[in-house]
Design an enzyme around this catalytic site. Structure first.
Site, PDB file in Angstrom:
ATOM      1  N   ASP A   8       0.781  -1.243   0.000  1.00 27.81           N
ATOM      2  CA  ASP A   8       0.000   0.000   0.000  1.00 27.81           C
ATOM      3  C   ASP A   8       0.821   1.306   0.000  1.00 27.81           C
ATOM      4  O   ASP A   8       0.551   2.211   0.819  1.00 27.81           O
ATOM      5  CB  ASP A   8      -0.985   0.004   1.189  1.00 27.81           C
ATOM      6  CG  ASP A   8      -1.971  -1.171   1.157  1.00 27.81           C
ATOM      7  OD1 ASP A   8      -1.937  -1.953   0.187  1.00 27.81           O
ATOM      8  OD2 ASP A   8      -2.776  -1.299   2.102  1.00 27.81           O
ATOM      9  N   LYS A 105      -6.874  -4.903  -3.348  1.00 25.83           N
ATOM     10  CA  LYS A 105      -7.597  -5.548  -2.250  1.00 25.83           C
ATOM     11  C   LYS A 105      -8.528  -4.556  -1.575  1.00 25.83           C
ATOM     12  O   LYS A 105      -8.276  -3.349  -1.605  1.00 25.83           O
ATOM     13  CB  LYS A 105      -6.604  -6.123  -1.237  1.00 25.83           C
ATOM     14  CG  LYS A 105      -5.712  -5.039  -0.642  1.00 25.83           C
ATOM     15  CD  LYS A 105      -4.675  -5.599   0.281  1.00 25.83           C
ATOM     16  CE  LYS A 105      -3.829  -4.527   0.912  1.00 25.83           C
ATOM     17  NZ  LYS A 105      -4.561  -3.589   1.776  1.00 25.83           N
ATOM     18  N   CYS A 150      -1.779  -3.277   7.489  1.00 27.02           N
ATOM     19  CA  CYS A 150      -1.646  -4.106   6.283  1.00 27.02           C
ATOM     20  C   CYS A 150      -0.319  -4.850   6.188  1.00 27.02           C
ATOM     21  O   CYS A 150      -0.285  -5.984   5.702  1.00 27.02           O
ATOM     22  CB  CYS A 150      -1.950  -3.273   5.047  1.00 27.02           C
ATOM     23  SG  CYS A 150      -3.706  -2.819   4.999  1.00 27.02           S
TER      24      CYS A 150
END
Ligand code: VGL
Ligand code: ZN
Length: 198
Positions: A8, A105, A150
């Site tokens: 990310d 995602k 994450c």
């Protein structure tokens, strides 16, 4: 074979973004410099539809409060990484040309997906484990944002899936909500993840 999994590295998690992580942008040059040492480079991208169930605005709740979802407790976040928005784009300094695979995602409206491998129910797969096995990559190094959400969830699922996982902490930054960073570090250490440079 070894893979670098970059979690990310997006505008919304960098200073000025909707869910800004302190110094989130500082890791981008370090990640670019790491890429050539790996056989495979994977980028993940948090990718939510407007009205996503992880957004506080979808529940008329305060950002950073916690709610109970069918799959467990869920922190409610400010709206972030909305599909197609500038905030969802990769940081402009990131070397995206080096990526072999991009995993998106969190696009299932009713469920969050912190991990690069599974949605938060730990059941629905993203396809990343199969991709890495097909490429013969069993050694994973993880970097990115955020260490305590994450990155940690991805690292923990990586070991559950049978990969050897190392987290390179200098190229990660944390949200650190109510002790979440200490908890994530302890959980990763207990699971046999090697934590480097912390
Ligand atoms: C993340 C909160 C919500 C992350 C993504 O990338 O760590 N955190 N969505
Ligand atoms: Zn998200």
């Amino acid at each position: 074979m070894k893979a670098l999994v970059v979690v990310d590295p997006q505008n919304d998690f960098c200073p000025g973004g909707a869910l800004a992580v302190a110094e989130g942008d500082a890791i981008i040059p370090m990640i670019n410099a790491m890429m050539p040492a790996f056989d495979v480079v994977v980028l993940t991208q948090d990718w939510h539809p407007a009205g996503h169930s992880s957004f506080a605005s979808s529940h008329s709740a305060d950002p950073f409060s916690v709610t109970e979802m069918p799959y467990g407790p869920q922190v409610l976040w400010p709206d972030h990484c909305i599909i197609g928005s500038q905030g969802a784009e990769f940081h402009p300094a990131l070397n995206t040309d080096a990526a072999d695979m991009v995993v998106r995602k969190g696009s299932n409206r009713g469920m969050d997906s912190y991990s690069a491998f599974f949605e938060n129910d730990h059941t629905t797969r993203t396809g990343l484990a199969g991709f890495l096995r097909d490429r013969g990559c069993l050694d994973l190094t993880m970097v990115g944002l955020a260490t305590d959400y994450c990155v940690a969830w991805s690292a923990l699922d990586g070991v559950r899936e049978g990969f050897a996982v190392e987290v390179h902490l200098p190229a990660c930054r944390a949200i650190d909500l109510d002790g979440s960073l200490d908890q994530a570090i302890a959980g990763m250490r207990d699971s046999g993840i090697s934590l480097n440079g912390g």
